[in-house]
Design a protein around this motif. Structure first.
Motif, mmCIF file in Angstrom:
data_model
loop_
_atom_site.group_PDB
_atom_site.id
_atom_site.type_symbol
_atom_site.label_atom_id
_atom_site.label_comp_id
_atom_site.label_asym_id
_atom_site.label_seq_id
_atom_site.Cartn_x
_atom_site.Cartn_y
_atom_site.Cartn_z
ATOM 1 N N GLU A 94 0.835 -1.206 0.000
ATOM 2 C CA GLU A 94 0.000 0.000 0.000
ATOM 3 C C GLU A 94 0.869 1.254 0.000
ATOM 4 O OE1 GLU A 94 -2.532 -0.428 3.386
ATOM 5 O OE2 GLU A 94 -3.898 -1.818 2.371
ATOM 6 N N GLN A 95 1.937 1.241 0.787
ATOM 7 C CA GLN A 95 2.836 2.386 0.832
ATOM 8 C C GLN A 95 3.482 2.624 -0.535
ATOM 9 O OE1 GLN A 95 6.105 1.938 3.539
ATOM 10 N NE2 GLN A 95 6.608 4.096 3.532
ATOM 11 N N MET A 96 3.948 1.541 -1.158
ATOM 12 C CA MET A 96 4.556 1.683 -2.481
ATOM 13 C C MET A 96 3.519 2.155 -3.505
ATOM 14 S SD MET A 96 7.754 1.172 -2.435
ATOM 15 C CE MET A 96 7.857 1.889 -0.809
ATOM 16 N N GLY A 97 2.284 1.654 -3.383
ATOM 17 C CA GLY A 97 1.220 2.102 -4.284
ATOM 18 C C GLY A 97 0.951 3.592 -4.141
ATOM 19 N N GLN A 98 0.966 4.073 -2.877
ATOM 20 C CA GLN A 98 0.765 5.504 -2.656
ATOM 21 C C GLN A 98 1.917 6.318 -3.247
ATOM 22 O OE1 GLN A 98 0.292 5.788 1.576
ATOM 23 N NE2 GLN A 98 -1.810 5.036 1.549
ATOM 24 N N ARG A 99 3.139 5.799 -3.076
ATOM 25 C CA ARG A 99 4.283 6.517 -3.645
ATOM 26 C C ARG A 99 4.199 6.569 -5.169
ATOM 27 N NH1 ARG A 99 9.649 4.523 -0.318
ATOM 28 N NH2 ARG A 99 9.086 5.428 1.678
ATOM 29 N N VAL A 100 3.833 5.437 -5.773
ATOM 30 C CA VAL A 100 3.715 5.395 -7.232
ATOM 31 C C VAL A 100 2.604 6.332 -7.696
ATOM 32 C CG1 VAL A 100 3.073 3.912 -9.166
ATOM 33 C CG2 VAL A 100 4.724 3.104 -7.484
ATOM 34 N N SER A 101 1.484 6.363 -6.957
ATOM 35 C CA SER A 101 0.388 7.267 -7.320
ATOM 36 C C SER A 101 0.839 8.721 -7.230
ATOM 37 C CB SER A 101 -0.813 7.038 -6.402
ATOM 38 O OG SER A 101 -1.314 5.735 -6.551
ATOM 39 N N LEU A 102 1.610 9.026 -6.169
ATOM 40 C CA LEU A 102 2.118 10.386 -6.019
ATOM 41 C C LEU A 102 3.061 10.740 -7.170
ATOM 42 C CD1 LEU A 102 2.389 12.966 -4.322
ATOM 43 C CD2 LEU A 102 4.235 11.835 -3.068
ATOM 44 N N ARG A 103 3.942 9.801 -7.508
ATOM 45 C CA ARG A 103 4.858 10.045 -8.624
ATOM 46 C C ARG A 103 4.076 10.209 -9.931
ATOM 47 N NH1 ARG A 103 10.222 8.232 -7.085
ATOM 48 N NH2 ARG A 103 10.417 9.280 -5.083
ATOM 49 N N ASP A 104 3.039 9.370 -10.124
ATOM 50 C CA ASP A 104 2.234 9.499 -11.342
ATOM 51 C C ASP A 104 1.565 10.870 -11.414
ATOM 52 O OD1 ASP A 104 2.967 6.989 -12.135
ATOM 53 O OD2 ASP A 104 1.112 6.009 -11.470
#
Length: 197
Positions: A94-104
């Motif tokens: 979930e943390q990595m998903g949030q980071r990827v979403s933020l980067r996107d």
């Protein structure tokens, strides 16, 4: 664990003592060799054998129960550890998903900025083209409109400055976009390596 070993040792010791007593009584019966003594020795040997067998059976059953209990405890401990690890993996994902979403989202914002910069660059180029055409027209009328020529030169310089600023902004936005895309690709590669590991 030591509390369970003591009863098992006593049972086994009791069974051994009963069997030794049966052998001793059988030897005495053979030595005496009378029918009543042989019958008594045989009956005693049978009874002590049955009791010794019962003690050993109880000992084996208790050992099996203890082993089953130990295996169940180990399985429960492993289940608890597996649940904890699973929760950690879910939290990490979930943390990595949030980071990827933020980067996107950041990449999308940079792309929007790039599109805006490209539009401004096109508009600046159009202005430059228009000012160049105006400058050419004014140069044909040099004799009659010197003041207009000076004004056009100033406008041309302003447009060229705006073009330079727009091109600089476009290059900067492209560089930032490339850096963000590389960072996102590197983060995705690391995440995939962690999942495979």
């Amino acid at each position: 664990m030591s509390n369970r070993r003591i009863p098992r040792s006593r049972r086994a010791l009791g069974a051994i003592l009963l069997l030794a007593a049966a052998v001793l009584v059988a030897v005495v019966g053979i030595v005496i060799a009378t029918v009543p003594v042989l019958i008594g020795a045989t009956a005693f040997a049978v009874v002590t054998g049955v009791v010794a067998g019962r003690l050993l059976t109880d000992e084996i059953a208790q050992m099996r129960r203890d082993w089953a209990h130990d295996r169940a405890k180990i399985a429960d401990d492993n289940r608890i550890v597996a649940v904890a690890r699973s929760r950690e993996h879910i939290a990490f994902a979930e943390q990595m998903g949030q980071r990827v979403s933020l980067r996107d989202a950041q990449i999308a914002a940079l792309r929007d900025a790039l599109v805006t910069a490209e539009i401004e660059l096109a508009q600046a180029r159009e202005r430059v083209s228009a000012e160049r055409a105006r400058n050419a027209a004014l140069q044909e009328e040099v004799g009659s409109a010197r003041s207009d020529l000076e004004s056009a030169r100033v406008d041309l310089m302003t447009a060229q400055d705006a073009l330079a600023v727009s091109e600089s902004a476009e290059l900067q936005v492209r560089a930032e976009l490339l850096a963000w895309e590389q960072a996102a690709a590197e983060e995705l590669r690391r995440q995939q390596e962690r999942r495979l590991a």
